[in-house]
Design an enzyme around this catalytic site. Structure first.
Site, PDB file in Angstrom:
ATOM      1  N   LYS A   1       6.000  -5.890  -7.548  1.00 25.05           N
ATOM      2  CA  LYS A   1       6.944  -4.782  -7.321  1.00 25.05           C
ATOM      3  C   LYS A   1       8.021  -4.794  -8.395  1.00 25.05           C
ATOM      4  O   LYS A   1       8.357  -3.773  -8.966  1.00 25.05           O
ATOM      5  CB  LYS A   1       7.628  -4.898  -5.949  1.00 25.05           C
ATOM      6  CG  LYS A   1       6.861  -4.515  -4.735  1.00 25.05           C
ATOM      7  CD  LYS A   1       6.618  -3.043  -4.528  1.00 25.05           C
ATOM      8  CE  LYS A   1       5.384  -2.602  -5.240  1.00 25.05           C
ATOM      9  NZ  LYS A   1       4.126  -2.714  -4.614  1.00 25.05           N
TER      10      LYS A   1
ATOM     11  N   ASN B   1       2.453  17.755  14.041  1.00 29.27           N
ATOM     12  CA  ASN B   1       2.476  16.524  13.239  1.00 29.27           C
ATOM     13  C   ASN B   1       2.506  15.352  14.207  1.00 29.27           C
ATOM     14  O   ASN B   1       3.245  15.404  15.191  1.00 29.27           O
ATOM     15  CB  ASN B   1       3.754  16.438  12.388  1.00 29.27           C
ATOM     16  CG  ASN B   1       3.719  17.377  11.225  1.00 29.27           C
ATOM     17  OD1 ASN B   1       2.751  18.094  11.033  1.00 29.27           O
ATOM     18  ND2 ASN B   1       4.790  17.380  10.442  1.00 29.27           N
ATOM     19  N   GLY B   2       1.771  14.288  13.904  1.00 27.17           N
ATOM     20  CA  GLY B   2       1.810  13.106  14.770  1.00 27.17           C
ATOM     21  C   GLY B   2       0.434  12.779  15.316  1.00 27.17           C
ATOM     22  O   GLY B   2      -0.585  13.276  14.816  1.00 27.17           O
TER      23      GLY B   2
ATOM     24  N   GLU C   1       6.649  -3.732 -11.833  1.00 27.84           N
ATOM     25  CA  GLU C   1       6.286  -2.299 -11.856  1.00 27.84           C
ATOM     26  C   GLU C   1       7.523  -1.412 -11.954  1.00 27.84           C
ATOM     27  O   GLU C   1       7.538  -0.441 -12.696  1.00 27.84           O
ATOM     28  CB  GLU C   1       5.584  -1.905 -10.534  1.00 27.84           C
ATOM     29  CG  GLU C   1       4.134  -2.305 -10.434  1.00 27.84           C
ATOM     30  CD  GLU C   1       3.519  -1.893  -9.093  1.00 27.84           C
ATOM     31  OE1 GLU C   1       2.359  -1.479  -9.103  1.00 27.84           O
ATOM     32  OE2 GLU C   1       4.188  -1.991  -8.031  1.00 27.84           O
TER      33      GLU C   1
ATOM     34  N   HIS D   1       3.266 -27.558 -12.324  1.00 25.21           N
ATOM     35  CA  HIS D   1       2.169 -27.588 -13.289  1.00 25.21           C
ATOM     36  C   HIS D   1       2.318 -26.509 -14.362  1.00 25.21           C
ATOM     37  O   HIS D   1       1.328 -25.959 -14.824  1.00 25.21           O
ATOM     38  CB  HIS D   1       0.832 -27.433 -12.563  1.00 25.21           C
ATOM     39  CG  HIS D   1       0.604 -28.501 -11.549  1.00 25.21           C
ATOM     40  ND1 HIS D   1       0.257 -29.789 -11.882  1.00 25.21           N
ATOM     41  CD2 HIS D   1       0.735 -28.486 -10.203  1.00 25.21           C
ATOM     42  CE1 HIS D   1       0.157 -30.512 -10.785  1.00 25.21           C
ATOM     43  NE2 HIS D   1       0.442 -29.746  -9.748  1.00 25.21           N
TER      44      HIS D   1
ATOM     45  N   ARG E   1       4.418  16.529   0.122  1.00 21.34           N
ATOM     46  CA  ARG E   1       4.043  15.540   1.142  1.00 21.34           C
ATOM     47  C   ARG E   1       2.561  15.199   1.073  1.00 21.34           C
ATOM     48  O   ARG E   1       2.126  14.236   1.691  1.00 21.34           O
ATOM     49  CB  ARG E   1       4.351  16.092   2.542  1.00 21.34           C
ATOM     50  CG  ARG E   1       5.811  16.387   2.773  1.00 21.34           C
ATOM     51  CD  ARG E   1       5.987  17.320   3.956  1.00 21.34           C
ATOM     52  NE  ARG E   1       5.772  16.650   5.214  1.00 21.34           N
ATOM     53  CZ  ARG E   1       6.732  16.268   6.029  1.00 21.34           C
ATOM     54  NH1 ARG E   1       7.983  16.473   5.722  1.00 21.34           N
ATOM     55  NH2 ARG E   1       6.461  15.680   7.169  1.00 21.34           N
TER      56      ARG E   1
ATOM     57  N   CYS F   1       1.639  15.598   7.369  1.00 21.82           N
ATOM     58  CA  CYS F   1       1.554  17.046   7.556  1.00 21.82           C
ATOM     59  C   CYS F   1       2.933  17.682   7.484  1.00 21.82           C
ATOM     60  O   CYS F   1       3.945  17.030   7.705  1.00 21.82           O
ATOM     61  CB  CYS F   1       0.964  17.348   8.927  1.00 21.82           C
ATOM     62  SG  CYS F   1      -0.530  16.433   9.252  1.00 21.82           S
TER      63      CYS F   1
ATOM     64  N   LYS G   1      -0.802   6.267  -9.574  1.00 18.83           N
ATOM     65  CA  LYS G   1      -0.869   5.978  -8.138  1.00 18.83           C
ATOM     66  C   LYS G   1      -2.296   5.608  -7.738  1.00 18.83           C
ATOM     67  O   LYS G   1      -2.512   4.740  -6.913  1.00 18.83           O
ATOM     68  CB  LYS G   1      -0.397   7.216  -7.358  1.00 18.83           C
ATOM     69  CG  LYS G   1      -0.396   7.056  -5.864  1.00 18.83           C
ATOM     70  CD  LYS G   1       0.779   6.218  -5.417  1.00 18.83           C
ATOM     71  CE  LYS G   1       0.713   5.815  -3.968  1.00 18.83           C
ATOM     72  NZ  LYS G   1       1.426   4.551  -3.730  1.00 18.83           N
TER      73      LYS G   1
ATOM     74  N   GLU H   1       3.258 -10.205  -4.450  1.00 20.53           N
ATOM     75  CA  GLU H   1       3.610  -8.800  -4.251  1.00 20.53           C
ATOM     76  C   GLU H   1       5.061  -8.536  -4.686  1.00 20.53           C
ATOM     77  O   GLU H   1       5.354  -7.516  -5.314  1.00 20.53           O
ATOM     78  CB  GLU H   1       3.391  -8.417  -2.774  1.00 20.53           C
ATOM     79  CG  GLU H   1       3.806  -7.018  -2.374  1.00 20.53           C
ATOM     80  CD  GLU H   1       3.076  -5.893  -3.112  1.00 20.53           C
ATOM     81  OE1 GLU H   1       2.129  -6.168  -3.874  1.00 20.53           O
ATOM     82  OE2 GLU H   1       3.499  -4.745  -2.949  1.00 20.53           O
TER      83      GLU H   1
ATOM     84  N   TRP I   1      -2.636  16.846   6.692  1.00 18.45           N
ATOM     85  CA  TRP I   1      -3.114  15.639   6.027  1.00 18.45           C
ATOM     86  C   TRP I   1      -3.926  14.919   7.087  1.00 18.45           C
ATOM     87  O   TRP I   1      -3.376  14.404   8.053  1.00 18.45           O
ATOM     88  CB  TRP I   1      -1.913  14.813   5.577  1.00 18.45           C
ATOM     89  CG  TRP I   1      -2.259  13.833   4.523  1.00 18.45           C
ATOM     90  CD1 TRP I   1      -2.582  14.101   3.227  1.00 18.45           C
ATOM     91  CD2 TRP I   1      -2.305  12.413   4.667  1.00 18.45           C
ATOM     92  NE1 TRP I   1      -2.824  12.938   2.563  1.00 18.45           N
ATOM     93  CE2 TRP I   1      -2.665  11.895   3.404  1.00 18.45           C
ATOM     94  CE3 TRP I   1      -2.084  11.530   5.717  1.00 18.45           C
ATOM     95  CZ2 TRP I   1      -2.811  10.532   3.179  1.00 18.45           C
ATOM     96  CZ3 TRP I   1      -2.221  10.181   5.495  1.00 18.45           C
ATOM     97  CH2 TRP I   1      -2.587   9.689   4.236  1.00 18.45           C
TER      98      TRP I   1
HETATM   99  C1  G6P Z   1      -2.726   1.314  -8.658  1.00 17.83           C
HETATM  100  C2  G6P Z   1      -1.377   1.512  -7.961  1.00 17.83           C
HETATM  101  C3  G6P Z   1      -1.055   0.312  -7.060  1.00 17.83           C
HETATM  102  C4  G6P Z   1      -2.202   0.070  -6.075  1.00 17.83           C
HETATM  103  C5  G6P Z   1      -3.544  -0.087  -6.804  1.00 17.83           C
HETATM  104  C6  G6P Z   1      -4.692  -0.089  -5.833  1.00 17.83           C
HETATM  105  O1  G6P Z   1      -2.631   0.283  -9.567  1.00 17.83           O
HETATM  106  O2  G6P Z   1      -0.355   1.682  -8.914  1.00 17.83           O
HETATM  107  O3  G6P Z   1       0.146   0.548  -6.336  1.00 17.83           O
HETATM  108  O4  G6P Z   1      -1.937  -1.092  -5.338  1.00 17.83           O
HETATM  109  O5  G6P Z   1      -3.741   1.021  -7.688  1.00 17.83           O
HETATM  110  O6  G6P Z   1      -4.774   1.165  -5.220  1.00 17.83           O
HETATM  111  P1  G6P Z   1      -5.505   1.440  -3.861  1.00 17.83           P
HETATM  112  O7  G6P Z   1      -5.319   2.932  -3.647  1.00 17.83           O
HETATM  113  O8  G6P Z   1      -6.946   1.088  -4.068  1.00 17.83           O
HETATM  114  O9  G6P Z   1      -4.858   0.620  -2.820  1.00 17.83           O
END
Ligand code: G6P
Length: 639
Positions: free
Chosen positions: A488, A100-101, A491, A507, A27, A2, A634, A484, A76
């Site tokens: 990262k 907010n909070g 990406e 392997h 935000r 928020c 996203k 992960e 939010w």
């Molecule tokens: C997209 C984003 C990733 C995310 C994935 C799943 O590929 O770029 O960062 O992990 O979607 O998204 P979700 O909102 O379902 O966690």
């Protein structure tokens, strides 16, 4: 998250606040509103959706030019879905509040206030605040009423409050949620971040936890809510452009969000632990001990980073609760025609709650009669609305495309669920459960420790950012973290990176290894895999690869003895030192990052943080757009 803005000064306050709210739009929000005094009464105007809609409802701004102070908010949703009645500001008598909070003790306060005759019109935790202040106005003046009211609140809050009886005054209070005072010429602002007022002034006072600011057209004062004096508050000049201010001075949202992890984790835990750390409070999720006892299997389905959290979650469920658990990539789940039975708990994990494949899987499970639980970061999302139960990670909106803070929050959510299931099933005793919970409470501080040392990771990134291939290796719960870390890096920096179980390296991937391919090992020293991972490291080193380490082990910065092989070893810039029966053995590496000690489940969350930092720094060094990497979205709302 928020956004808050409050303004008092000679300009058209409604117009200033609306412009400020627009600057807070980045935000993320689902509703917005403003409040001001008009003809001695408080008037609020609120709407769901974009600020443009709120502007339409407000109409010609000229009619408000004589209003007093104005407060505004972009919401939010956390408590209660996105709706007009849940939008801020909330009011009670002559008081209006934006917040907010999270107020942890809002339920008992609500009960008390209802008994005292106050009527509640929203599902929010915030509404207790305005009623509390209004109630206290019976005995105190405005400032003391605010002070007395916040004395009853538990949780996190940044507040801006107006009182129709003193229409030019705004009071702001801060605890665990940012609030900054903007100091202009005869005009003053109280905002959740400086971007909202930078067009008017660059002079700011950042409030500390437990502080309260009072602004009028004539000036400002800052004091502590406990009655003690605050130190002298001289405004500082912000050297920020407006776009930097959106990021709170950060160059990128991604780094800002990495840095927000201690708070995201603390907020995800907040209010969900029973008094004395004696268990997890399941009521909010619509789950009960009795219901959990009946579950025979857990199915976890997700995509991308959320899938990695799911893989770690399986480990937690199996280890802590001895609960059979399966994890699927959502886009695969439905096409393998899964055999679904009652008494299985289906958990979908989705930051956005809108990923098409994850939703399809959740619908399939629901149709098959499974109990569905969504772990999501977005209140009001489709995943939440369609699931039987929901566990919100409270990370605040994530703007960087690559998930960071929502990942660690998802790990914490799964950890809490695993502890709860384990306790319900009796696979851990009360003491163990308490210890596991205490470990979780300590997690934000440990993440903070890592973030305070991010320069160490930047140094490692500088050594390796020109490489074109990377290998991330881990075992047990560290394996999903390796996945992960690799995701990262690819990406953000477009480097080819693979995550692999370290035991599987022989392997196949070992064929790729040469001095141009750094291999990053996740090495939890107390894990059952420690010796095996060290052997894998030796195998890699003896092929001249650059070894990088993320470990909770002892790190020395000296030149450890070279690897015991005939070829000239890559000179270690740091080394991992291990003691066995008084003998010290050093493993040189081209970069070692040490994370604080933690139990193996939470160590996984800690290890994710330096990997996020590595990807970030390498992406920046390669000149990539780290917040919006090419071709990625996203939220993927199509199959
Ligand atoms: C997209 C984003 C990733 C995310 C994935 C799943 O590929 O770029 O960062 O992990 O979607 O998204 P979700 O909102 O379902 O966690």
């Amino acid at each position: 998250m928020c956004g808050i803005i409050g303004y008092t000064g000679p300009k058209n306050a409604v117009a200033v606040v609306i412009e400020g709210l627009k600057r807070l739009e980045y935000r993320g929000y689902d509703s917005a509103g403003v409040a001001f005094a008009q003809k001695g009464k408080i008037k609020t105007v609120r709407s769901v959706g974009k600020i443009g809609r709120l502007e339409d409802i407000l109409g010609d701004r000229q009619q408000y030019r004589k209003s007093g102070a104005v407060i505004g908010h972009t919401r939010w949703a956390t408590h209660g879905g996105p709706s007009k009645r849940n939008a801020h500001p909330h009011k009670s008598g002559s008081i209006a509040v934006v917040h907010n909070g999270i107020i942890e003790n809002y339920l008992p306060l609500k009960k008390k206030l209802k008994d005292a005759g106050y009527e509640f019109l929203s599902d929010t935790d915030t509404e207790v605040i305005c009623h509390l202040i209004n109630h206290r106005l019976r005995e105190f003046h405005f400032e003391d009423a605010v002070r007395a009211a916040v004395g009853e609140l538990k949780g996190a809050y940044a507040l801006a409050i107006i009182n129709g009886e003193e229409p030019e005054k705004i009071i702001g209070v801060r605890r665990d949620s940012p609030l900054v005072l903007g100091v202009g010429e005869g005009e003053f602002f109280l905002c959740s971040d400086a971007s909202a007022f930078l067009a008017h002034t660059k002079k700011a006072v950042f409030l500390e936890d437990g502080e309260m600011a009072v602004i009028t057209r004539g000036g400002y004062k800052v004091m502590r809510t406990d009655g003690k004096a605050s130190g002298v508050k001289i405004p500082q000049s912000l050297p920020w452009s407006e776009s930097m201010a959106e990021k709170n001075g950060y160059k990128h949202f991604m780094l800002k969000e990495i840095d927000e992890q201690p708070r995201a984790v603390a907020d995800t835990i907040r209010g969900r632990i029973l008094p004395g750390g004696d268990g997890i409070n399941l009521e909010e999720f619509g789950l009960s001990d009795k219901g959990l006892k009946k579950i025979e299997k857990v199915l976890i389905v997700a995509c991308g980073t959320s899938w990695h959290a799911g893989l770690a979650g399986r480990f937690m469920m199996e280890q802590m609760a001895r609960m059979p658990a399966e994890v699927d990539i959502a886009s695969e789940f439905k096409y393998r025609r899964p055999i679904l039975k009652g008494n299985e708990l289906f958990i979908s994990i989705s930051q956005s709650g809108e990923t098409a494949d994850t939703l399809a899987a959740q619908r399939l499970a629901k149709k098959a009669g499974l109990q569905t639980l969504a772990i999501t970061n977005v209140v009001g999302s489709t995943a939440q609305r369609e699931a039987d139960a929901v566990f919100f990670t409270r990370s605040g909106p994530e703007i960087g495309v690559a998930s960071t803070k929502t990942f660690t929050a998802q790990l914490c959510a799964l950890y809490m669920l695993a502890v709860a299931v384990a306790r319900a099933k009796g696979t851990i005793d009360r003491r163990t459960s308490k210890r596991l919970i205490q470990d979780l409470v300590e997690l934000p501080g440990k993440i903070e420790d890592i973030l305070n040392r991010k320069a160490e990771m930047e140094k490692i990134a500088r050594r390796h950012f020109k490489k074109e291939h990377f290998l991330f290796l881990g075992r047990g719960i560290s394996y999903p973290i390796a996945l992960e870390g690799a995701l990262k890096l690819k990406e953000i920096s477009y480097i080819h990176a693979e995550g692999y179980p370290a035991g599987e390296m022989k392997h196949g991937p070992i064929a790729l290894i040469d001095e141009e391919m750094p291999a990053l090992f996740l090495l939890p020293l107390k894990s059952q895999f420690m010796e095996k991972i060290i052997s894998n490291m030796q195998e890699v080193r003896s092929r001249n690869a650059r070894v990088l380490l993320v470990t909770d082990g002892l790190v020395t910065d000296g030149q450890g003895p070279a690897a015991n092989d005939e070829k000239p070893a890559v000179t270690g810039k740091e080394s991992l030192t291990r003691e066995q029966d008084g003998e010290f053995e050093a493993f040189p590496a081209e970069g070692v990052f040490r994370v604080p000690d933690a139990n193996e489940f939470l160590l996984a969350a800690l290890m994710a943080v330096p990997l996020q930092l590595l990807a970030y720094y390498i992406g920046v060094l390669r000149g990539c757009d780290v917040d919006q990497p090419r071709n990625l979205a996203k939220s993927v709302t199509v199959e």
